[in-house]
Design a protein around this motif. Structure first.
Motif, mmCIF file in Angstrom:
data_model
loop_
_atom_site.group_PDB
_atom_site.id
_atom_site.type_symbol
_atom_site.label_atom_id
_atom_site.label_comp_id
_atom_site.label_asym_id
_atom_site.label_seq_id
_atom_site.Cartn_x
_atom_site.Cartn_y
_atom_site.Cartn_z
ATOM 1 N N THR A 331 0.830 -1.198 0.000
ATOM 2 C CA THR A 331 0.000 0.000 0.000
ATOM 3 C C THR A 331 0.868 1.253 0.000
ATOM 4 O O THR A 331 0.596 2.219 -0.730
ATOM 5 N N GLN A 332 1.922 1.240 0.814
ATOM 6 C CA GLN A 332 2.813 2.398 0.879
ATOM 7 C C GLN A 332 3.479 2.648 -0.473
ATOM 8 O O GLN A 332 3.591 3.799 -0.925
ATOM 9 N N MET A 333 3.926 1.579 -1.134
ATOM 10 C CA MET A 333 4.580 1.717 -2.430
ATOM 11 C C MET A 333 3.636 2.337 -3.463
ATOM 12 O O MET A 333 4.008 3.268 -4.192
ATOM 13 N N VAL A 334 2.404 1.827 -3.537
ATOM 14 C CA VAL A 334 1.454 2.350 -4.517
ATOM 15 C C VAL A 334 1.119 3.802 -4.213
ATOM 16 O O VAL A 334 1.110 4.660 -5.108
ATOM 17 N N ASP A 336 2.863 6.015 -2.518
ATOM 18 C CA ASP A 336 4.025 6.878 -2.785
ATOM 19 C C ASP A 336 4.219 7.102 -4.285
ATOM 20 O O ASP A 336 4.571 8.210 -4.718
ATOM 21 N N THR A 337 3.996 6.058 -5.069
ATOM 22 C CA THR A 337 4.164 6.180 -6.519
ATOM 23 C C THR A 337 3.132 7.133 -7.114
ATOM 24 O O THR A 337 3.450 7.960 -7.967
ATOM 25 N N ILE A 338 1.914 7.047 -6.645
ATOM 26 C CA ILE A 338 0.866 7.954 -7.130
ATOM 27 C C ILE A 338 1.221 9.401 -6.796
ATOM 28 O O ILE A 338 1.122 10.296 -7.646
ATOM 29 N N VAL A 339 1.652 9.635 -5.564
ATOM 30 C CA VAL A 339 2.010 10.987 -5.147
ATOM 31 C C VAL A 339 3.193 11.504 -5.967
ATOM 32 O O VAL A 339 3.201 12.655 -6.434
ATOM 33 N N ARG A 340 4.191 10.651 -6.169
ATOM 34 C CA ARG A 340 5.367 11.063 -6.930
ATOM 35 C C ARG A 340 5.011 11.412 -8.368
ATOM 36 O O ARG A 340 5.442 12.447 -8.908
#
Length: 347
Positions: A331-334, A336-340
């Motif tokens: 969940t954190q990876m997804v 963070d990727t969306i925010v980035r």
């Protein structure tokens, strides 16, 4: 690959499930079950009857919830001249296909987008049902892909105000992630003969590969029950694993709490961003509206990290993502990727 696109289970099975698999005696498979000699369908239907306080003869079993849905829709649409089924506007595409397999046709009733969720208007559902008078009314609670559900009082209101010859099929495949209340099921199926409630081990119990579904039907449908039941019983390995899963609620409740952490993270991190809306969900996935111009770049970045989420293509939901609630690091990876990607392409 991290699969967060099909609402599968990214956690560990319970220890009881693992032990049931390890300790299963292969010789068991050399013989049919003998429980049908007692007039019962399966050890699963007996246990489900005990858990949900519904008579065993009103418990139905299937090869996953999909099988229960298909059998019910085929059976009731192919008997008589009324071949119409009402389904939610935003819902699983499979409902439409199953209706067409039975030479039936579907009509849709609306789901309404509010500030942070989609919702049934139960009075409107009743109005549609009485006006169209379909053979079947399908309710999904929680609904895929929108994540909204019905509370027991809303189900009862619908049942009280629609024609008694309209079969109501409630797909509860995604139930139990937020609420573990099941006390409403027995009174409803005992009071309304035109009600079917379908559940599965694929979602809350995290065993989609086991292909076991169960459900409940109102009284007076002996012919339908004979149609769906298996005379020689069910897969004995699946029965053993199912019993272990049904006895592991504490483990799966902890998993559901982990998923709730993911819901909160998406709300905290994405809701404040321009162009985003994170919808409330009572299922094991979450629907998120996002700036569509991010789509191609976001797909590329997630693929580079070996992650798959669902980029919606349904009419009216084209600017939405549906993301399975996985482990915290997933969940954190997804998120963070969306925010980035948002910061690099939109902000």
């Amino acid at each position: 690959m991290n699969y967060l696109d099909r609402n599968e289970f990214n956690f560990e099975p319970s220890q009881k499930v693992i032990d049931a698999i390890r300790n299963f005696d292969p010789k068991t498979l050399c013989f049919y079950t003998r429980i049908y000699d007692q007039g019962k369908k399966s050890v699963i239907s007996v246990r489900v009857s005990e858990i949900y306080h519904v008579p065993e003869e009103q418990v139905i079993l299937g090869y996953g919830g999909e099988d229960i849905l298909k059998n019910a829709i085929h059976y009731f649409l192919m008997k008589g001249d009324n071949k119409t089924i009402l389904i939610p506007e935003f819902s699983w595409w499979y409902y439409n296909r199953v209706a067409s397999e039975a030479d039936g046709h579907f009509e849709m009733y609306p789901l309404h987008e509010t500030d942070d969720t989609f919702a049934y208007d139960v009075e409107e559902v009743v109005e549609y049902t009485n006006r169209i008078h379909p053979r079947m009314l399908l309710l999904a609670s929680p609904n895929n892909p929108t994540g909204n559900g019905l509370v027991p009082s809303e189900i009862r209101f619908i049942m009280e105000h629609i024609p008694a010859d309209t079969m109501v099929l409630i797909d509860e495949a995604y139930a139990s992630f937020i609420s573990n209340d099941t006390d409403y099921i027995a009174p409803l199926v005992n009071e309304y003969s035109n009600l079917i409630i379908s559940r599965t081990l694929s979602k809350f119990y995290g065993l989609p590969g086991l292909r076991v579904g169960f459900g409940f039907i109102g009284r007076g449908h002996d012919q339908f029950c004979s149609y769906v039941n298996k005379y020689l019983g069910y897969n004995r390995f699946s029965e053993a694993v199912t019993l272990a899963a049904l006895d592991s609620d504490e483990h799966y409740r902890r998993v559901a709490d982990e998923m709730d952490w993911g819901r909160r993270l998406y709300h905290q991190q994405l809701d404040p961003l321009p162009g985003f809306k994170v919808y409330k969900s009572v299922a094991n996935f979450i629907l998120i509206k996002y700036p569509l111009q991010m789509k191609e770049r976001l797909q590329q970045e997630l693929a580079a990290e070996d992650y798959k989420i669902k980029f919606m293509t349904d009419k009216g939901l084209e600017s939405c993502l549906r993301i399975t609630l996985g482990r915290r690091e997933q969940t954190q990876m997804v998120c963070d990727t969306i925010v980035r990607v948002f910061n690099e392409t939109i902000h």
